[in-house]
Design a protein around this motif. Structure first.
Motif, PDB file in Angstrom:
ATOM      1  N   CYS A   1       3.985  18.113  -0.752  1.00 17.95           N
ATOM      2  CA  CYS A   1       4.369  18.249   0.659  1.00 17.95           C
ATOM      3  C   CYS A   1       3.686  17.189   1.510  1.00 17.95           C
ATOM      4  O   CYS A   1       4.234  16.731   2.501  1.00 17.95           O
ATOM      5  N   LYS A   2       2.464  16.845   1.107  1.00 19.73           N
ATOM      6  CA  LYS A   2       1.674  15.930   1.918  1.00 19.73           C
ATOM      7  C   LYS A   2       0.765  15.101   1.023  1.00 19.73           C
ATOM      8  O   LYS A   2       0.247  15.593   0.027  1.00 19.73           O
ATOM      9  N   VAL A   3       0.586  13.846   1.415  1.00 22.52           N
ATOM     10  CA  VAL A   3      -0.362  12.969   0.747  1.00 22.52           C
ATOM     11  C   VAL A   3      -1.235  12.370   1.841  1.00 22.52           C
ATOM     12  O   VAL A   3      -0.767  12.064   2.935  1.00 22.52           O
ATOM     13  N   GLY A   4      -2.513  12.248   1.550  1.00 24.92           N
ATOM     14  CA  GLY A   4      -3.430  11.725   2.554  1.00 24.92           C
ATOM     15  C   GLY A   4      -4.066  10.413   2.120  1.00 24.92           C
ATOM     16  O   GLY A   4      -4.277  10.172   0.935  1.00 24.92           O
ATOM     17  N   VAL A   5      -4.344   9.577   3.106  1.00 26.95           N
ATOM     18  CA  VAL A   5      -4.991   8.293   2.866  1.00 26.95           C
ATOM     19  C   VAL A   5      -6.164   8.168   3.839  1.00 26.95           C
ATOM     20  O   VAL A   5      -6.023   8.454   5.020  1.00 26.95           O
TER      21      VAL A   5
ATOM     22  N   ILE B   1       0.841  -1.197   0.000  1.00 27.80           N
ATOM     23  CA  ILE B   1       0.000   0.000   0.000  1.00 27.80           C
ATOM     24  C   ILE B   1       0.877   1.248   0.000  1.00 27.80           C
ATOM     25  O   ILE B   1       0.620   2.196  -0.743  1.00 27.80           O
ATOM     26  N   ALA B   2       1.907   1.260   0.818  1.00 27.64           N
ATOM     27  CA  ALA B   2       2.830   2.400   0.844  1.00 27.64           C
ATOM     28  C   ALA B   2       3.455   2.608  -0.532  1.00 27.64           C
ATOM     29  O   ALA B   2       3.586   3.745  -1.008  1.00 27.64           O
ATOM     30  N   ASN B   3       3.828   1.530  -1.181  1.00 28.17           N
ATOM     31  CA  ASN B   3       4.409   1.616  -2.516  1.00 28.17           C
ATOM     32  C   ASN B   3       3.401   2.179  -3.517  1.00 28.17           C
ATOM     33  O   ASN B   3       3.754   3.009  -4.360  1.00 28.17           O
ATOM     34  N   SER B   4       2.145   1.753  -3.417  1.00 27.02           N
ATOM     35  CA  SER B   4       1.096   2.269  -4.313  1.00 27.02           C
ATOM     36  C   SER B   4       0.863   3.762  -4.100  1.00 27.02           C
ATOM     37  O   SER B   4       0.640   4.502  -5.059  1.00 27.02           O
TER      38      SER B   4
ATOM     39  N   VAL C   1       1.877   9.334  -6.110  1.00 23.02           N
ATOM     40  CA  VAL C   1       2.528  10.640  -5.931  1.00 23.02           C
ATOM     41  C   VAL C   1       3.442  10.930  -7.122  1.00 23.02           C
ATOM     42  O   VAL C   1       3.414  12.023  -7.691  1.00 23.02           O
ATOM     43  N   ARG C   2       4.230   9.950  -7.524  1.00 27.60           N
ATOM     44  CA  ARG C   2       5.145  10.158  -8.649  1.00 27.60           C
ATOM     45  C   ARG C   2       4.376  10.392  -9.960  1.00 27.60           C
ATOM     46  O   ARG C   2       4.804  11.190 -10.801  1.00 27.60           O
ATOM     47  N   THR C   3       3.248   9.722 -10.116  1.00 30.54           N
ATOM     48  CA  THR C   3       2.409   9.944 -11.294  1.00 30.54           C
ATOM     49  C   THR C   3       1.906  11.382 -11.330  1.00 30.54           C
ATOM     50  O   THR C   3       1.936  12.046 -12.378  1.00 30.54           O
ATOM     51  N   GLU C   4       1.457  11.884 -10.185  1.00 28.12           N
ATOM     52  CA  GLU C   4       0.994  13.272 -10.110  1.00 28.12           C
ATOM     53  C   GLU C   4       2.142  14.250 -10.349  1.00 28.12           C
ATOM     54  O   GLU C   4       1.951  15.276 -10.998  1.00 28.12           O
ATOM     55  N   MET C   5       3.308  13.947  -9.827  1.00 25.39           N
ATOM     56  CA  MET C   5       4.468  14.815 -10.057  1.00 25.39           C
ATOM     57  C   MET C   5       4.789  14.907 -11.548  1.00 25.39           C
ATOM     58  O   MET C   5       5.148  15.978 -12.042  1.00 25.39           O
ATOM     59  N   ALA C   6       4.644  13.792 -12.253  1.00 24.84           N
ATOM     60  CA  ALA C   6       4.918  13.783 -13.693  1.00 24.84           C
ATOM     61  C   ALA C   6       3.886  14.622 -14.456  1.00 24.84           C
ATOM     62  O   ALA C   6       4.212  15.231 -15.480  1.00 24.84           O
ATOM     63  N   ARG C   7       2.678  14.661 -13.944  1.00 21.88           N
ATOM     64  CA  ARG C   7       1.618  15.460 -14.588  1.00 21.88           C
ATOM     65  C   ARG C   7       1.831  16.953 -14.398  1.00 21.88           C
ATOM     66  O   ARG C   7       1.331  17.754 -15.190  1.00 21.88           O
ATOM     67  N   TYR C   8       2.535  17.334 -13.338  1.00 18.43           N
ATOM     68  CA  TYR C   8       2.756  18.745 -13.019  1.00 18.43           C
ATOM     69  C   TYR C   8       4.248  19.008 -12.824  1.00 18.43           C
ATOM     70  O   TYR C   8       4.708  19.169 -11.691  1.00 18.43           O
ATOM     71  N   PRO C   9       5.004  19.044 -13.910  1.00 19.78           N
ATOM     72  CA  PRO C   9       6.456  19.253 -13.806  1.00 19.78           C
ATOM     73  C   PRO C   9       6.767  20.536 -13.028  1.00 19.78           C
ATOM     74  O   PRO C   9       6.096  21.547 -13.178  1.00 19.78           O
TER      75      PRO C   9
ATOM     76  N   PHE D   1       5.921   3.534   4.808  1.00 19.22           N
ATOM     77  CA  PHE D   1       5.995   4.755   4.020  1.00 19.22           C
ATOM     78  C   PHE D   1       7.270   5.525   4.348  1.00 19.22           C
ATOM     79  O   PHE D   1       8.017   5.924   3.463  1.00 19.22           O
ATOM     80  N   GLU D   2       7.524   5.721   5.645  1.00 15.39           N
ATOM     81  CA  GLU D   2       8.710   6.472   6.062  1.00 15.39           C
ATOM     82  C   GLU D   2      10.000   5.773   5.649  1.00 15.39           C
ATOM     83  O   GLU D   2      10.973   6.426   5.254  1.00 15.39           O
ATOM     84  N   ALA D   3      10.006   4.447   5.712  1.00 15.68           N
ATOM     85  CA  ALA D   3      11.188   3.690   5.289  1.00 15.68           C
ATOM     86  C   ALA D   3      11.420   3.821   3.784  1.00 15.68           C
ATOM     87  O   ALA D   3      12.566   3.908   3.330  1.00 15.68           O
ATOM     88  N   MET D   4      10.344   3.860   3.026  1.00 12.88           N
ATOM     89  CA  MET D   4      10.475   3.931   1.571  1.00 12.88           C
ATOM     90  C   MET D   4      10.891   5.310   1.061  1.00 12.88           C
ATOM     91  O   MET D   4      11.516   5.409   0.009  1.00 12.88           O
ATOM     92  N   VAL D   5      10.549   6.378   1.776  1.00 15.45           N
ATOM     93  CA  VAL D   5      10.920   7.718   1.315  1.00 15.45           C
ATOM     94  C   VAL D   5      12.263   8.182   1.874  1.00 15.45           C
ATOM     95  O   VAL D   5      12.839   9.146   1.368  1.00 15.45           O
ATOM     96  N   LEU D   6      12.761   7.489   2.886  1.00 18.08           N
ATOM     97  CA  LEU D   6      14.017   7.861   3.527  1.00 18.08           C
ATOM     98  C   LEU D   6      15.142   7.949   2.497  1.00 18.08           C
ATOM     99  O   LEU D   6      15.320   7.053   1.677  1.00 18.08           O
ATOM    100  N   GLU D   7      15.855   9.059   2.512  1.00 19.94           N
ATOM    101  CA  GLU D   7      16.994   9.297   1.628  1.00 19.94           C
ATOM    102  C   GLU D   7      16.623   9.226   0.141  1.00 19.94           C
ATOM    103  O   GLU D   7      17.404   8.764  -0.691  1.00 19.94           O
ATOM    104  N   THR D   8      15.401   9.675  -0.175  1.00 16.65           N
ATOM    105  CA  THR D   8      14.974   9.793  -1.574  1.00 16.65           C
ATOM    106  C   THR D   8      14.587  11.245  -1.816  1.00 16.65           C
ATOM    107  O   THR D   8      14.595  12.067  -0.899  1.00 16.65           O
ATOM    108  N   ASP D   9      14.211  11.554  -3.045  1.00 24.01           N
ATOM    109  CA  ASP D   9      13.746  12.905  -3.348  1.00 24.01           C
ATOM    110  C   ASP D   9      12.408  13.212  -2.678  1.00 24.01           C
ATOM    111  O   ASP D   9      11.976  14.354  -2.646  1.00 24.01           O
ATOM    112  N   LEU D  10      11.757  12.206  -2.106  1.00 16.05           N
ATOM    113  CA  LEU D  10      10.480  12.406  -1.414  1.00 16.05           C
ATOM    114  C   LEU D  10      10.625  12.338   0.113  1.00 16.05           C
ATOM    115  O   LEU D  10       9.647  12.155   0.822  1.00 16.05           O
TER     116      LEU D  10
END
Length: 122
Positions: free
Chosen positions: A24-28, A3-6, A11-19, A45-54
């Motif tokens: 700042c925040k995503v809600g579930v 779920i965190a990966n999805s 988020v990355r899909t939306e970022m691509a739509r709006y270069p 989620f926190e483990a997956m974004v650690l040390e990334t551009d997110l």
């Protein structure tokens, strides 16, 4: 972790739509019957974004209670202690109207400024 990966894929899909924009925040929204442990989701989620551009992306979690609607009197109510009887007319003829959702919320964002996003303050 799936779920965190999805969420991050969305988020990355939306970022691509709006270069040039940066979220700042995503809600579930998670229904209490969805059988999702919000602490485990937050950890993954926190483990997956650690040390990334997110890395500065914040995860907001809203837990939605199980709600029913009485088929007799149309009253809507929150189910407590697995008792789905209508609190108004005591009918057992009720239908679940929420509590099993899993929805991605709106993103909060701004313009991307290289060198500042994800930077640690001193």
């Amino acid at each position: 972790m799936g779920i965190a990966n999805s969420v991050l894929d969305a988020v990355r899909t939306e970022m691509a739509r709006y270069p040039g924009s940066y979220p700042c925040k995503v809600g579930v929204r998670i229904g209490e019957m969805a059988a999702i442990d919000q602490d485990a989701l937050r950890f993954c989620f926190e483990a997956m974004v650690l040390e990334t551009d997110l890395a500065s992306l914040e995860l907001g979690i809203e837990v939605c209670p199980r709600r029913h609607r009485c088929q007799v009197c149309a009253r809507e109510f929150v189910v407590r202690d697995y008792d789905s009887r209508c609190p108004q007319c005591a009918s057992l003829e009720t239908a679940c109207i929420s509590g099993d959702e899993l929805e991605l919320g709106l993103f909060g964002g701004g313009r991307y400024e290289p060198g500042t996003v994800g930077a640690k303050s001193s």
